[in-house]
Design a protein around this motif. Structure first.
Motif: not given
Length: 150
Positions: A48-52, A60-63, A114-118
């Motif tokens: 959700d964080l990655m998308e918003s 996000r663009a890598m997915h 990635w690290a920060e979002a996790m």
């Protein structure tokens, strides 16, 4: 004679109860954090964080546009990695996070996102053991940062 048989039965019953207690109370990080529910909640919050959040746009663009598969896969990986059911590793023999991400160019910025979002996802989700959750978030962040290739 009856006294000895009764003592042996009590001892056997006590050992069976102790073994059952041990089997019913696993002490893995998976269990201490809250099991599948916690892993799914952390994963959902992460994606959700990655998308918003625009701070994670490069990540996000890598997915793929649809993250449904990734949501299930990451939750399964986290469960297995934390000592829960090993389904992810059985479904992905010989894979680890490093090998699964080898085809992607992961730079420091993306690894940091990635690290920060996790870390945020772990902090935002209420788990049964907050201190252990923070340690898990830290370990996953270090794993992500270790994937950077620049």
């Amino acid at each position: 004679m009856a006294g000895r048989a009764e003592t042996t039965k009590r001892e056997n019953d006590a050992m069976a109860t102790a073994a059952a207690d041990t089997n019913q109370k696993p002490d893995t990080p998976f269990d201490r954090l809250g099991g599948h529910d916690a892993m799914r909640a952390i994963t959902a919050r992460f994606y959700d964080l990655m998308e918003s959040d625009p701070a994670y746009a490069e990540l996000r663009a890598m997915h793929a546009p649809d993250l449904s598969h990734m949501r299930g896969s990451l939750a399964g990986f986290l469960a297995a990695w934390a000592g829960g059911p090993r389904d992810w590793f059985e479904d992905n023999p010989g894979k680890c996070m490093m090998s699964a991400h080898k085809p992607f160019t992961i730079n420091r910025a993306v690894a940091g996102q990635w690290a920060e979002a996790m870390e945020r996802a772990v902090a935002d989700v209420e788990t049964a053991d907050a201190e252990l959750a923070r340690a898990m978030g830290d370990a996953l962040a270090q794993l992500a940062r270790g994937m950077a290739r620049d």
